[in-house]
Design a protein around this motif. Structure first.
Motif, PDB file in Angstrom:
ATOM      1  N   PHE A 127     -21.651 -34.819  54.006  1.00  0.00           N
ATOM      2  CA  PHE A 127     -22.149 -35.218  52.687  1.00  0.00           C
ATOM      3  C   PHE A 127     -22.572 -33.996  51.886  1.00  0.00           C
ATOM      4  O   PHE A 127     -22.209 -33.850  50.710  1.00  0.00           O
ATOM      5  N   ALA A 128     -23.333 -33.095  52.517  1.00  0.00           N
ATOM      6  CA  ALA A 128     -23.799 -31.903  51.811  1.00  0.00           C
ATOM      7  C   ALA A 128     -22.628 -31.003  51.407  1.00  0.00           C
ATOM      8  O   ALA A 128     -22.601 -30.469  50.288  1.00  0.00           O
ATOM      9  N   LEU A 131     -20.625 -32.585  48.537  1.00  0.00           N
ATOM     10  CA  LEU A 131     -21.381 -32.477  47.297  1.00  0.00           C
ATOM     11  C   LEU A 131     -21.369 -31.045  46.773  1.00  0.00           C
ATOM     12  O   LEU A 131     -21.139 -30.802  45.584  1.00  0.00           O
ATOM     13  N   ALA A 132     -21.588 -30.065  47.657  1.00  0.00           N
ATOM     14  CA  ALA A 132     -21.675 -28.667  47.234  1.00  0.00           C
ATOM     15  C   ALA A 132     -20.342 -28.135  46.718  1.00  0.00           C
ATOM     16  O   ALA A 132     -20.321 -27.309  45.798  1.00  0.00           O
ATOM     17  N   LEU A 133     -19.229 -28.596  47.293  1.00  0.00           N
ATOM     18  CA  LEU A 133     -17.919 -28.099  46.864  1.00  0.00           C
ATOM     19  C   LEU A 133     -17.571 -28.545  45.454  1.00  0.00           C
ATOM     20  O   LEU A 133     -16.742 -27.926  44.782  1.00  0.00           O
ATOM     21  N   GLU A 134     -18.196 -29.618  44.983  1.00  0.00           N
ATOM     22  CA  GLU A 134     -17.966 -30.098  43.619  1.00  0.00           C
ATOM     23  C   GLU A 134     -19.127 -29.746  42.695  1.00  0.00           C
ATOM     24  O   GLU A 134     -18.920 -29.471  41.510  1.00  0.00           O
ATOM     25  N   SER A 135     -20.354 -29.742  43.223  1.00  0.00           N
ATOM     26  CA  SER A 135     -21.542 -29.439  42.433  1.00  0.00           C
ATOM     27  C   SER A 135     -22.468 -28.561  43.267  1.00  0.00           C
ATOM     28  O   SER A 135     -23.314 -29.076  44.010  1.00  0.00           O
ATOM     29  N   ALA A 146     -30.027 -32.170  54.807  1.00  0.00           N
ATOM     30  CA  ALA A 146     -29.001 -32.283  55.846  1.00  0.00           C
ATOM     31  C   ALA A 146     -29.392 -31.482  57.086  1.00  0.00           C
ATOM     32  O   ALA A 146     -29.238 -31.953  58.222  1.00  0.00           O
ATOM     33  N   VAL A 147     -29.904 -30.266  56.881  1.00  0.00           N
ATOM     34  CA  VAL A 147     -30.331 -29.442  58.017  1.00  0.00           C
ATOM     35  C   VAL A 147     -31.471 -30.118  58.764  1.00  0.00           C
ATOM     36  O   VAL A 147     -31.512 -30.120  60.005  1.00  0.00           O
ATOM     37  N   GLY A 171     -18.510 -31.875  60.179  1.00  0.00           N
ATOM     38  CA  GLY A 171     -18.858 -32.361  58.846  1.00  0.00           C
ATOM     39  C   GLY A 171     -18.372 -31.439  57.755  1.00  0.00           C
ATOM     40  O   GLY A 171     -17.818 -31.891  56.739  1.00  0.00           O
ATOM     41  N   VAL A 172     -18.546 -30.138  57.927  1.00  0.00           N
ATOM     42  CA  VAL A 172     -18.053 -29.176  56.930  1.00  0.00           C
ATOM     43  C   VAL A 172     -16.532 -29.253  56.827  1.00  0.00           C
ATOM     44  O   VAL A 172     -15.960 -29.204  55.725  1.00  0.00           O
TER      45      VAL A 172
END
Length: 511
Positions: A127-128, A131-135, A146-147, A171-172
Motif C-alpha cells: 500500500f505504501a 501510494l508513494a510511486l504515484e504521490s 506501514a513500518v 509488498g514493494v
C-alpha cells in the motif's frame, strides 16, 4: 556433500540470528508501544486500515490523490493474493514460540496460518509503495504507519524478523508491478496491425459530411477534441449530448452523415459502432474517455491522428464481436452505462469491440455503478472489489454443451497478449477470432484469479483455460446473471451465442 553441509550450516546460522533478533525485541520494554503496536496490528487485519485510508484519500483528495489511492489498493490486493496463494503454502514455517513475549502483547486469537512471509507486512508495504510511486508526499505520510504495522508483527510475537522482511520486499515488488502494468496499459500501439485497408471510404478535407457526437459525460478530453475539430475540420457538424439521449443522437447522426464521429470512452465508442454498423457508414473515433482501450489498441494517440485520417481518406476494417440471445421469452432491460455511454442490453443482443465477460468483473461493475452516485466513483470501486472478493460465488454455465463453474469468463475481440485471465492489449483488430479465458470455479476468487494469472495461457492449467475460437454457445445462464461488454452492464438472457463479424466496420486511422 560439502556444499550440502555448507547450505545446512548457513541456514542454521540464519535461523539463530532470526531467533536472536526476535528474542531481543521480546525482551525490550516500551510502555507506549504495548498499547499502540498491538492495536495497530489489529487495525490492519484484513486490510481494514488501508482500505479506510484509501477511501478517505479517494473521497477527499484531488484527482492525482484519488489515482494514487486506487493504485495503492491495487498493489495491496496483488500482494495479499500472492502471499495467500503462493507464499504461505510454499514455505510452511511454524509460528514463533511465545515464551519470551509478554502476555499483554500477544494476540487474543493466535494466527492459524504458516509464518512465512508476513501478510500484514506485505500489505502494508504494498500500500505504501503503490501510494508513494504515484504521490510521494502521501507515501511519506503513510510509510511510518506501514513500518509500524510490520514491526508490530515481531513485537506481538506472531512473526520472525525474516518473515517481516520477506513480506516487505514482496509488498514493494507488488507496488512496482502494478505501476508497470498501468504504464503498459496506457501506451498506444505504435505499429500497424493485421487490419485490412478499407476501400472506398470518403476523404473529407474540411470535414463536410462528418457528424461528431461528443459525450459530455465522458472523461475530461471533450474540450480539447472540440478545439482540434474546429481547427482541422471546420465544416464538420458537432453534437454535444449525454445520458439517455446519446444512443438516439448517434443513430440520427449516422443516418444523415457520410461518416459518424464519436468522442468518448469505450462505452460511447461501442454505442457509436453499433449505430455505424446499422447505418453502413464508416466510424471516426476521437479518444475522450478515461481508459480508451479501443483507441489505444487501434493505434490512435489523440484527435490529430483521426483528423489526418479523415482528411486523407485513410481507414481500415476491424472485426467486431457479437452476442446474440438464442432464447428470449422477454426482452431484458437495456444496459447501464459505465459513466460515459449507453448500452444495447442483453435481451436484444449487441456488439463488443473489446471484451465480453461473465463472473467477477460484471459483479464488480454492478456494485460500483450502484454505489458510485452515493459515495463517489473511487470509494465505490474499492467497496465493490472488497464485496466481490469476499462474498461472490462462481457462476454456473453450460459452455459448448459442457457444464462449467467459473469465477470469470472473458472473451476478447481478437487475441490479447500477456498471461492471466484478463490480458491487457492487442496488436491487431482484424483477426476475426474470440480470445476466450476461463477461470475455473473453486476456492476463493482472489487466490483463484491470481493462480490463473500465474498459470499463464495454458489450455490444461487446473485454474485457467485459454483458447481461440470463432463461435461459442453459452446456455443455462442463471436468471439475473449480469454480464459486461466494453464497460457496459446488462442482465443476461437464458442463452446466447458469442461470435465475430470479420472486417465488419471501417474505422479511420492514418497509415
Amino acid at each position: 556433500m560439502a556444499d550440502r553441509e555448507q547450505r545446512l550450516t548457513w541456514r542454521g546460522t540464519a535461523a539463530q540470528w532470526d531467533r536472536r533478533l526476535f528474542d531481543a525485541v521480546a525482551r525490550r520494554h516500551w510502555p507506549a508501544a504495548e498499547r499502540v503496536l498491538p492495536a495497530l496490528g489489529r487495525a490492519a487485519d484484513h486490510g481494514v486500515l488501508w482500505g479506510g485510508i484509501a477511501a478517505a484519500l479517494t473521497a477527499l483528495g484531488p484527482a492525482r490523490t484519488r489515482k494514487a489511492a486506487l493504485r495503492a489498493a491495487a498493489s495491496l490486493a496483488l500482494a495479499s493474493a500472492t502471499v495467500n496463494t503462493v507464499g504461505k503454502w510454499s514455505v510452511r514455517r511454524p509460528r514463533p514460540l511465545l515464551d519470551g513475549v509478554p502476555v499483554v502483547r500477544r494476540p487474543a486469537v493466535p494466527p492459524w496460518t504458516t509464518s512465512f512471509p508476513s501478510g500484514h507486512s506485505a500489505s502494508a508495504f504494498a500500500f505504501a509503495a503503490g501510494l508513494a510511486l504515484e504521490s510521494p508526499a502521501w507515501g511519506a505520510v503513510v510509510a511510518p504507519v506501514a513500518v509500524s504495522v510490520a514491526f508490530s508483527r515481531i513485537y506481538t510475537g506472531v512473526h520472525y524478523p525474516s518473515d517481516v522482511a520477506a513480506g516487505a520486499l514482496l509488498g514493494v515488488a507488488a507496488g512496482l508491478t502494478v505501476r508497470e502494468l498501468a504504464r503498459g496499459a496506457r501506451r498506444a500501439r505504435a505499429v500497424p496491425g493485421d487490419e485490412r485497408p478499407a476501400a472506398g471510404v470518403p476523404a473529407l478535407p474540411d470535414g463536410a459530411g462528418l457528424t461528431v457526437v461528443v459525450n459530455t459525460g465522458a472523461g475530461t478530453a471533450g474540450d480539447a477534441v472540440l478545439g482540434v475539430l474546429r481547427d482541422r475540420l471546420p465544416a464538420a457538424e458537432v453534437v454535444e449530448c449525454g445520458g439517455e439521449e446519446l444512443e438516439a443522437e448517434l443513430a440520427a447522426a449516422a443516418a444523415r452523415s457520410q461518416v459518424l464521429g464519436v468522442c468518448g470512452g469505450d462505452g460511447t465508442v461501442n454505442a457509436a459502432a453499433t449505430a455505424a454498423l446499422r447505418a453502413g457508414v464508416p466510424l471516426a473515433v476521437f479518444p475522450g474517455g478515461t481508459l480508451n482501450h479501443f483507441a489505444l489498441d487501434f493505434g490512435l494517440t489523440g484527435p490529430e491522428d483521426t483528423c489526418r485520417a479523415i482528411t486523407e481518406g485513410q481507414a481500415v476494417r476491424v472485426s467486431v464481436g457479437r452476442f446474440t440471445p438464442t432464447d428470449t421469452p422477454a426482452a431484458t432491460p437495456a444496459g447501464t452505462p459505465e459513466g460515459d455511454g449507453g448500452g444495447e442490453g442483453g435481451g436484444e443482443g449487441g456488439y463488443f469491440l473489446n471484451t465480453f465477460s461473465f463472473g467477477v468483473y460484471p459483479q464488480l461493475l454492478r456494485h460500483r455503478l450502484r454505489w458510485a452516485p452515493r459515495i463517489g466513483g473511487g470509494p465505490a470501486a474499492l467497496a465493490a472489489a472488497w464485496r466481490v472478493l469476499r462474498a461472490e460465488r462462481p457462476v454456473r454455465l453450460t459452455l459448448a454443451g459442457r457444464p462449467r463453474s467459473a469465477w470469470l469468463l472473458f472473451a476478447g475481440n481478437g487475441t490479447y497478449h500477456g498471461s492471466g485471465p484478463t490480458p491487457r492489449r492487442r496488436d491487431g483488430l482484424g483477426e476475426g477470432l474470440l480470445d476466450l479465458r476461463l477461470v475455473h470455479g473453486g476456492g476463493r476468487p482472489g487466490p483463484r484469479l491470481l493462480a490463473a494469472a500465474l498459470a499463464g495461457p495454458l489450455t490444461r492449467s487446473p485454474a485457467h483455460t485459454a483458447v481461440r475460437l470463432r463461435r461459442l454457445r453459452i446456455e443455462d445462464i442463471p436468471p439475473g446473471t449480469p454480464f459486461a461488454y466494453d464497460g457496459e452492464y446488462a442482465k443476461a438472457p437464458p442463452a446466447l451465442v458469442l461470435d465475430v463479424l470479420p472486417d465488419a466496420l471501417p474505422v479511420y486511422r492514418p497509415r
